[in-house]
Every structure is written in C-alpha cells, then in structure tokens.
Design a protein around this motif. Structure first.
Motif, PDB file in Angstrom:
ATOM      1  N   GLY A  65      19.302  47.136  99.606  1.00  0.00           N
ATOM      2  CA  GLY A  65      19.062  48.077  98.520  1.00  0.00           C
ATOM      3  C   GLY A  65      19.031  47.487  97.126  1.00  0.00           C
ATOM      4  O   GLY A  65      18.815  48.200  96.156  1.00  0.00           O
ATOM      5  N   THR A  66      19.233  46.174  96.990  1.00  0.00           N
ATOM      6  CA  THR A  66      19.227  45.573  95.657  1.00  0.00           C
ATOM      7  C   THR A  66      17.800  45.186  95.259  1.00  0.00           C
ATOM      8  O   THR A  66      16.957  44.919  96.098  1.00  0.00           O
ATOM      9  CB  THR A  66      20.146  44.332  95.595  1.00  0.00           C
ATOM     10  N   PRO A  67      17.514  45.173  93.955  1.00  0.00           N
ATOM     11  CA  PRO A  67      16.157  44.879  93.487  1.00  0.00           C
ATOM     12  C   PRO A  67      15.723  43.443  93.762  1.00  0.00           C
ATOM     13  O   PRO A  67      16.542  42.537  93.829  1.00  0.00           O
ATOM     14  CB  PRO A  67      16.246  45.102  91.971  1.00  0.00           C
ATOM     15  N   THR A  68      14.423  43.279  93.927  1.00  0.00           N
ATOM     16  CA  THR A  68      13.820  41.957  94.055  1.00  0.00           C
ATOM     17  C   THR A  68      12.781  41.794  92.942  1.00  0.00           C
ATOM     18  O   THR A  68      12.395  42.767  92.300  1.00  0.00           O
ATOM     19  CB  THR A  68      13.128  41.775  95.417  1.00  0.00           C
ATOM     20  N   SER A  69      12.348  40.559  92.728  1.00  0.00           N
ATOM     21  CA  SER A  69      11.362  40.315  91.679  1.00  0.00           C
ATOM     22  C   SER A  69      10.425  39.180  92.080  1.00  0.00           C
ATOM     23  O   SER A  69      10.705  38.425  93.008  1.00  0.00           O
ATOM     24  CB  SER A  69      12.055  39.974  90.359  1.00  0.00           C
ATOM     25  N   LEU A  70       9.321  39.103  91.360  1.00  0.00           N
ATOM     26  CA  LEU A  70       8.360  38.013  91.495  1.00  0.00           C
ATOM     27  C   LEU A  70       8.193  37.352  90.136  1.00  0.00           C
ATOM     28  O   LEU A  70       8.333  38.011  89.102  1.00  0.00           O
ATOM     29  CB  LEU A  70       6.984  38.542  91.915  1.00  0.00           C
ATOM     30  N   THR A  71       7.874  36.081  90.151  1.00  0.00           N
ATOM     31  CA  THR A  71       7.569  35.368  88.917  1.00  0.00           C
ATOM     32  C   THR A  71       6.102  34.967  88.939  1.00  0.00           C
ATOM     33  O   THR A  71       5.608  34.446  89.941  1.00  0.00           O
ATOM     34  CB  THR A  71       8.452  34.109  88.775  1.00  0.00           C
ATOM     35  N   PHE A  72       5.415  35.223  87.837  1.00  0.00           N
ATOM     36  CA  PHE A  72       4.036  34.796  87.659  1.00  0.00           C
ATOM     37  C   PHE A  72       4.028  33.661  86.645  1.00  0.00           C
ATOM     38  O   PHE A  72       4.615  33.783  85.568  1.00  0.00           O
ATOM     39  CB  PHE A  72       3.158  35.934  87.145  1.00  0.00           C
ATOM     40  N   LEU A  73       3.373  32.566  86.981  1.00  0.00           N
ATOM     41  CA  LEU A  73       3.251  31.407  86.095  1.00  0.00           C
ATOM     42  C   LEU A  73       1.805  31.285  85.642  1.00  0.00           C
ATOM     43  O   LEU A  73       0.885  31.517  86.430  1.00  0.00           O
ATOM     44  CB  LEU A  73       3.649  30.124  86.823  1.00  0.00           C
ATOM     45  N   GLY A  74       1.612  30.895  84.377  1.00  0.00           N
ATOM     46  CA  GLY A  74       0.257  30.786  83.850  1.00  0.00           C
ATOM     47  C   GLY A  74      -0.006  29.471  83.152  1.00  0.00           C
ATOM     48  O   GLY A  74       0.875  28.621  83.003  1.00  0.00           O
ATOM     49  N   ARG A  75      -1.242  29.329  82.706  1.00  0.00           N
ATOM     50  CA  ARG A  75      -1.683  28.128  81.981  1.00  0.00           C
ATOM     51  C   ARG A  75      -0.947  27.992  80.654  1.00  0.00           C
ATOM     52  O   ARG A  75      -0.558  28.981  80.044  1.00  0.00           O
ATOM     53  CB  ARG A  75      -3.172  28.220  81.680  1.00  0.00           C
ATOM     54  N   LEU A  76      -0.813  26.773  80.212  1.00  0.00           N
ATOM     55  CA  LEU A  76      -0.258  26.497  78.893  1.00  0.00           C
ATOM     56  C   LEU A  76      -1.102  27.224  77.852  1.00  0.00           C
ATOM     57  O   LEU A  76      -2.335  27.129  77.877  1.00  0.00           O
ATOM     58  CB  LEU A  76      -0.256  24.985  78.649  1.00  0.00           C
ATOM     59  N   TYR A  77      -0.460  27.956  76.987  1.00  0.00           N
ATOM     60  CA  TYR A  77      -1.104  28.794  75.964  1.00  0.00           C
ATOM     61  C   TYR A  77      -1.929  29.928  76.568  1.00  0.00           C
ATOM     62  O   TYR A  77      -2.784  30.497  75.898  1.00  0.00           O
ATOM     63  CB  TYR A  77      -1.966  27.962  75.007  1.00  0.00           C
ATOM     64  N   GLY A  78      -1.658  30.276  77.814  1.00  0.00           N
ATOM     65  CA  GLY A  78      -2.392  31.352  78.484  1.00  0.00           C
ATOM     66  C   GLY A  78      -1.597  32.633  78.596  1.00  0.00           C
ATOM     67  O   GLY A  78      -1.781  33.393  79.544  1.00  0.00           O
ATOM     68  N   GLU A  79      -0.710  32.865  77.628  1.00  0.00           N
ATOM     69  CA  GLU A  79       0.159  34.045  77.701  1.00  0.00           C
ATOM     70  C   GLU A  79      -0.620  35.354  77.784  1.00  0.00           C
ATOM     71  O   GLU A  79      -0.241  36.256  78.544  1.00  0.00           O
ATOM     72  CB  GLU A  79       1.102  34.097  76.488  1.00  0.00           C
ATOM     73  N   ALA A  80      -1.690  35.488  77.025  1.00  0.00           N
ATOM     74  CA  ALA A  80      -2.445  36.753  77.009  1.00  0.00           C
ATOM     75  C   ALA A  80      -3.000  37.078  78.394  1.00  0.00           C
ATOM     76  O   ALA A  80      -2.862  38.209  78.877  1.00  0.00           O
ATOM     77  CB  ALA A  80      -3.558  36.696  75.971  1.00  0.00           C
ATOM     78  N   ASP A  81      -3.600  36.090  79.041  1.00  0.00           N
ATOM     79  CA  ASP A  81      -4.147  36.317  80.382  1.00  0.00           C
ATOM     80  C   ASP A  81      -3.039  36.598  81.389  1.00  0.00           C
ATOM     81  O   ASP A  81      -3.171  37.468  82.250  1.00  0.00           O
ATOM     82  CB  ASP A  81      -4.960  35.107  80.842  1.00  0.00           C
ATOM     83  N   LEU A  82      -1.940  35.863  81.281  1.00  0.00           N
ATOM     84  CA  LEU A  82      -0.830  36.050  82.202  1.00  0.00           C
ATOM     85  C   LEU A  82      -0.228  37.443  82.046  1.00  0.00           C
ATOM     86  O   LEU A  82       0.051  38.135  83.032  1.00  0.00           O
ATOM     87  CB  LEU A  82       0.246  34.981  81.979  1.00  0.00           C
ATOM     88  N   LEU A  83      -0.034  37.887  80.823  1.00  0.00           N
ATOM     89  CA  LEU A  83       0.529  39.222  80.585  1.00  0.00           C
ATOM     90  C   LEU A  83      -0.430  40.314  81.046  1.00  0.00           C
ATOM     91  O   LEU A  83       0.011  41.347  81.559  1.00  0.00           O
ATOM     92  CB  LEU A  83       0.898  39.393  79.121  1.00  0.00           C
ATOM     93  N   ALA A  84      -1.735  40.110  80.888  1.00  0.00           N
ATOM     94  CA  ALA A  84      -2.706  41.087  81.380  1.00  0.00           C
ATOM     95  C   ALA A  84      -2.631  41.188  82.902  1.00  0.00           C
ATOM     96  O   ALA A  84      -2.665  42.293  83.469  1.00  0.00           O
ATOM     97  CB  ALA A  84      -4.117  40.702  80.939  1.00  0.00           C
ATOM     98  N   PHE A  85      -2.494  40.042  83.568  1.00  0.00           N
ATOM     99  CA  PHE A  85      -2.346  40.031  85.024  1.00  0.00           C
ATOM    100  C   PHE A  85      -1.072  40.764  85.435  1.00  0.00           C
ATOM    101  O   PHE A  85      -1.074  41.597  86.342  1.00  0.00           O
ATOM    102  CB  PHE A  85      -2.332  38.586  85.534  1.00  0.00           C
ATOM    103  N   ALA A  86       0.034  40.447  84.759  1.00  0.00           N
ATOM    104  CA  ALA A  86       1.322  41.068  85.081  1.00  0.00           C
ATOM    105  C   ALA A  86       1.268  42.580  84.862  1.00  0.00           C
ATOM    106  O   ALA A  86       1.801  43.352  85.657  1.00  0.00           O
ATOM    107  CB  ALA A  86       2.430  40.442  84.236  1.00  0.00           C
ATOM    108  N   ARG A  87       0.624  42.997  83.798  1.00  0.00           N
ATOM    109  CA  ARG A  87       0.513  44.440  83.536  1.00  0.00           C
ATOM    110  C   ARG A  87      -0.304  45.127  84.631  1.00  0.00           C
ATOM    111  O   ARG A  87       0.046  46.212  85.100  1.00  0.00           O
ATOM    112  CB  ARG A  87      -0.109  44.695  82.181  1.00  0.00           C
ATOM    113  N   ALA A  88      -1.394  44.513  85.050  1.00  0.00           N
ATOM    114  CA  ALA A  88      -2.210  45.092  86.122  1.00  0.00           C
ATOM    115  C   ALA A  88      -1.400  45.215  87.407  1.00  0.00           C
ATOM    116  O   ALA A  88      -1.464  46.239  88.093  1.00  0.00           O
ATOM    117  CB  ALA A  88      -3.467  44.238  86.344  1.00  0.00           C
ATOM    118  N   TYR A  89      -0.616  44.193  87.715  1.00  0.00           N
ATOM    119  CA  TYR A  89       0.245  44.240  88.904  1.00  0.00           C
ATOM    120  C   TYR A  89       1.261  45.366  88.772  1.00  0.00           C
ATOM    121  O   TYR A  89       1.466  46.156  89.693  1.00  0.00           O
ATOM    122  CB  TYR A  89       0.954  42.897  89.102  1.00  0.00           C
ATOM    123  N   GLN A  90       1.898  45.440  87.622  1.00  0.00           N
ATOM    124  CA  GLN A  90       2.921  46.455  87.386  1.00  0.00           C
ATOM    125  C   GLN A  90       2.337  47.862  87.528  1.00  0.00           C
ATOM    126  O   GLN A  90       2.927  48.725  88.175  1.00  0.00           O
ATOM    127  CB  GLN A  90       3.515  46.262  85.993  1.00  0.00           C
TER     128      GLN A  90
END
Length: 105
Positions: A65-90
């Motif tokens: 019953g405890t929460p689990t998580s995933l980590t997404f890793l992205g390209r150097l200076y690729g925060e915008a793309d990584l956050l867009a991916f994470a938001r779509a997943y969420q």
C-alpha cells in the motif's frame, strides 16, 4: 568523461525511465543532467512487509500500500522537453491524484 558518455547515450534517446531507487541520481548529480520523479501507483498486498515497525526507522519504508515512483532522465539542458514528457505521463496516468489509505493505530 562521464558527461561525454552521457551525451552519447542521449544522441539516440530522448528520455530514460528508471526506478527511483537506483544509482541514476549519482550520475545526474555528477553531470548536471535533469531528472524528474513522479508518482507511479502503490505497492500491492504481495509487497514485502517492512523489517521494522518504528515509523522513524528508514528500514520501515515500503511495504503493501505504500507509494512508488519513477524517475525520468533527460538531455543536458533539456529540462523543457523532459518536463513536457513528465507532464504528459502524469496527465495520462492520474497517479498524482491518488493517496495511500490511512490506518488507525
């Protein structure tokens, strides 16, 4: 050298999806690559029980019953793309809207 190797990895990969309890944060801390951690549901009733009953003991983490998580890793200076991916997943999964049950002690 590690930054060069990471750059090679991300030549052909946009996002790496990994469990949150792995060694990837050591790598991203050393290279500056962005990482975002998101909820990914809850452990099932068949999950191993914690080794300790003390809520302050780190060994007490996990269990059914405890929460689990995933980590997404992205390209150097690729925060915008990584956050867009994470938001779509969420938004697709809705795990961020779920909460673990509370037990009366």
């Amino acid at each position: 050298m590690l930054m060069e190797e990471m750059a090679k990895v991300f030549e052909d990969i946009d996002v790496i999806v990994t469990p949150s309890n792995g060694p990837q944060l050591t790598c991203t801390n050393l290279t500056g690559h962005p990482a975002v951690i998101l909820p990914n549901g809850f452990r099932g009733e068949d999950a191993p029980k914690p080794v300790s009953e003390d809520p302050g003991d780190f060994a007490n983490s996990g269990g059914p019953g405890t929460p689990t998580s995933l980590t997404f890793l992205g390209r150097l200076y690729g925060e915008a793309d990584l956050l867009a991916f994470a938001r779509a997943y969420q938004e697709a999964t809705g795990f961020h809207l779920k909460h673990p049950g509370l037990e009366n002690s």
